[in-house]
Design a protein around this motif. Structure first.
Motif, mmCIF file in Angstrom:
data_model
loop_
_atom_site.group_PDB
_atom_site.id
_atom_site.type_symbol
_atom_site.label_atom_id
_atom_site.label_comp_id
_atom_site.label_asym_id
_atom_site.label_seq_id
_atom_site.Cartn_x
_atom_site.Cartn_y
_atom_site.Cartn_z
ATOM 1 N N ALA A 43 0.861 -1.176 0.055
ATOM 2 C CA ALA A 43 0.056 -0.007 0.141
ATOM 3 C C ALA A 43 0.694 1.045 0.028
ATOM 4 O O ALA A 43 0.318 2.502 0.371
ATOM 5 N N SER A 44 2.001 1.017 -0.529
ATOM 6 C CA SER A 44 2.863 2.169 -0.545
ATOM 7 C C SER A 44 3.718 2.467 -1.583
ATOM 8 O O SER A 44 4.236 1.480 -2.446
ATOM 9 N N SER A 45 4.055 3.742 -2.076
ATOM 10 C CA SER A 45 4.749 4.022 -3.424
ATOM 11 C C SER A 45 5.137 5.314 -3.417
ATOM 12 O O SER A 45 4.334 6.344 -2.747
ATOM 13 N N VAL A 46 6.103 5.968 -4.416
ATOM 14 C CA VAL A 46 6.458 7.076 -4.332
ATOM 15 C C VAL A 46 6.049 7.471 -5.845
ATOM 16 O O VAL A 46 6.354 6.936 -6.778
ATOM 17 N N GLY A 47 4.856 8.298 -5.827
ATOM 18 C CA GLY A 47 4.650 8.938 -7.401
ATOM 19 C C GLY A 47 5.088 10.275 -7.482
ATOM 20 O O GLY A 47 5.713 10.903 -6.701
ATOM 21 N N THR A 55 4.136 18.540 -21.833
ATOM 22 C CA THR A 55 2.919 17.626 -21.253
ATOM 23 C C THR A 55 3.252 16.827 -20.070
ATOM 24 O O THR A 55 4.179 16.175 -19.733
ATOM 25 N N ALA A 56 2.484 17.195 -19.016
ATOM 26 C CA ALA A 56 2.705 16.372 -17.754
ATOM 27 C C ALA A 56 2.828 14.842 -17.922
ATOM 28 O O ALA A 56 1.836 14.449 -18.198
ATOM 29 N N GLN A 57 3.542 14.305 -17.392
ATOM 30 C CA GLN A 57 3.698 12.841 -17.358
ATOM 31 C C GLN A 57 3.846 12.401 -15.599
ATOM 32 O O GLN A 57 4.211 13.163 -15.013
ATOM 33 N N ARG A 58 3.500 10.891 -15.595
ATOM 34 C CA ARG A 58 3.309 10.686 -14.173
ATOM 35 C C ARG A 58 4.126 9.214 -14.160
ATOM 36 O O ARG A 58 4.162 8.595 -15.283
ATOM 37 N N GLY A 59 4.628 9.195 -13.051
ATOM 38 C CA GLY A 59 5.094 7.758 -12.747
ATOM 39 C C GLY A 59 5.405 7.330 -11.442
ATOM 40 O O GLY A 59 4.708 7.958 -10.521
ATOM 41 N N THR A 60 5.992 6.277 -11.130
ATOM 42 C CA THR A 60 5.890 5.666 -9.890
ATOM 43 C C THR A 60 6.998 5.043 -9.428
ATOM 44 O O THR A 60 7.770 4.416 -10.295
ATOM 45 N N MET A 61 7.471 4.672 -7.965
ATOM 46 C CA MET A 61 8.688 4.150 -7.618
ATOM 47 C C MET A 61 8.252 3.251 -6.354
ATOM 48 O O MET A 61 7.590 3.847 -5.613
ATOM 49 N N PRO A 62 8.497 2.179 -6.459
ATOM 50 C CA PRO A 62 8.217 1.296 -4.882
ATOM 51 C C PRO A 62 8.993 2.098 -3.939
ATOM 52 O O PRO A 62 10.157 2.080 -3.897
ATOM 53 N N VAL A 63 8.360 1.800 -2.731
ATOM 54 C CA VAL A 63 9.273 2.059 -1.576
ATOM 55 C C VAL A 63 9.575 0.776 -1.165
ATOM 56 O O VAL A 63 8.896 -0.172 -0.784
ATOM 57 N N VAL A 84 13.718 4.306 -1.645
ATOM 58 C CA VAL A 84 12.958 4.040 -2.713
ATOM 59 C C VAL A 84 13.629 3.066 -3.687
ATOM 60 O O VAL A 84 15.002 3.531 -3.819
ATOM 61 N N ASP A 85 13.235 2.284 -4.366
ATOM 62 C CA ASP A 85 13.619 1.479 -5.380
ATOM 63 C C ASP A 85 13.719 2.208 -6.977
ATOM 64 O O ASP A 85 12.605 2.036 -7.775
ATOM 65 N N VAL A 86 14.727 2.771 -7.058
ATOM 66 C CA VAL A 86 14.935 3.587 -8.514
ATOM 67 C C VAL A 86 14.975 2.548 -9.703
ATOM 68 O O VAL A 86 14.381 2.667 -10.775
ATOM 69 N N SER A 87 15.499 1.217 -9.477
ATOM 70 C CA SER A 87 15.578 0.172 -10.634
ATOM 71 C C SER A 87 14.111 -0.146 -10.955
ATOM 72 O O SER A 87 13.845 -0.655 -12.074
ATOM 73 N N ARG A 88 13.311 0.007 -10.335
ATOM 74 C CA ARG A 88 11.784 -0.491 -10.564
ATOM 75 C C ARG A 88 10.952 0.769 -10.735
ATOM 76 O O ARG A 88 9.737 0.580 -11.030
ATOM 77 N N ALA A 89 11.763 1.877 -11.213
ATOM 78 C CA ALA A 89 10.787 3.106 -11.653
ATOM 79 C C ALA A 89 9.922 2.795 -12.852
ATOM 80 O O ALA A 89 10.191 2.274 -13.824
ATOM 81 N N ILE A 198 4.585 10.946 -2.042
ATOM 82 C CA ILE A 198 5.000 9.760 -1.372
ATOM 83 C C ILE A 198 3.959 9.338 -0.643
ATOM 84 O O ILE A 198 3.439 10.071 0.255
ATOM 85 N N GLN A 199 3.462 8.070 -0.755
ATOM 86 C CA GLN A 199 2.046 7.696 -0.080
ATOM 87 C C GLN A 199 2.521 6.316 0.682
ATOM 88 O O GLN A 199 2.916 5.547 0.085
#
Length: 206
Positions: A43-47, A55-63, A84-89, A198-199
């Protein structure tokens, strides 16, 4: 995010004071000791939000890990340490993900983690950590560490009792300059400012 119940120092202390002593000396004081929480990775991630060619773009990285200590008697003494795990961004565009994790930007092969360690917590005027609190800390990206300040909110889970602090939701938001950390590649296509969101859901240990 579902609306949750705000956590305040006054509410915590009022709840603790109303609890039965349970026949133990200084029971209330013991319950109010600083409490360590661990991350619920599901239930956690870094948006994050960045602008690519206007153009605005979104992404995530797992905590990967979060070590959080909350002091109910002195919320400003609470601490946060997030890895935060950058390799899985991931982003919505494959080529953008490849460029972002490549050597010219985050260089995930050499620097697979981003870390934030808090150094100061400031509460809002009302004393609510859920209303305008700010967390200042050291952010390390690509081996470069710089201070940043994030807006913070902290909530109990929806529908929980006032004395139930077993699970909390935390959110940290703020802007950073990627060039300040040496992640300046593709500056002709991508703006310098990146917005972090970050949530995390955290649970008491023990």
């Amino acid at each position: 995010m579902m609306r949750s119940t705000p956590l305040t120092r006054r509410a915590v202390l009022r709840t603790l004071a109303s609890l039965p002593v349970l026949g133990l000396p200084c029971a209330n004081a013991a319950l109010a000791k600083p409490t360590r929480y661990m991350l619920d990775p599901r239930a956690s991630s870094v948006g994050f939000v960045f602008t690519l060619s206007g153009t605005a773009q979104r992404g995530t990285m797992p905590v990967k890990r979060a070590d959080i200590l909350i002091d109910p008697q002195n919320l400003t003494a609470s601490t946060v340490d997030v890895l935060v795990d950058v390799s899985r961004a991931k982003t919505g565009l494959f080529f953008a993900t490849q460029a972002m994790t490549g050597a010219d930007v985050l260089n995930a092969a050499r620097y697979p983690d981003i870390r934030f360690v808090s150094t100061r917590v400031q509460l809002g005027a009302s004393g609510r950590i859920s209303e305008g609190a700010r967390i200042t800390g050291d952010l390390t990206v690509r081996g470069v560490t710089r201070p940043i300040t994030l807006e913070a909110t902290l909530y109990r889970r929806p529908g929980s009792r006032a004395d139930d602090l077993s699970q909390l939701n935390i959110r940290l938001r703020g802007d950073i300059s990627r060039s300040a950390f040496g992640a300046s590649g593709y500056s002709d296509l991508v703006t310098d400012t990146v917005t972090l969101d970050i949530q995390a859901t955290i649970n008491q240990t023990g």
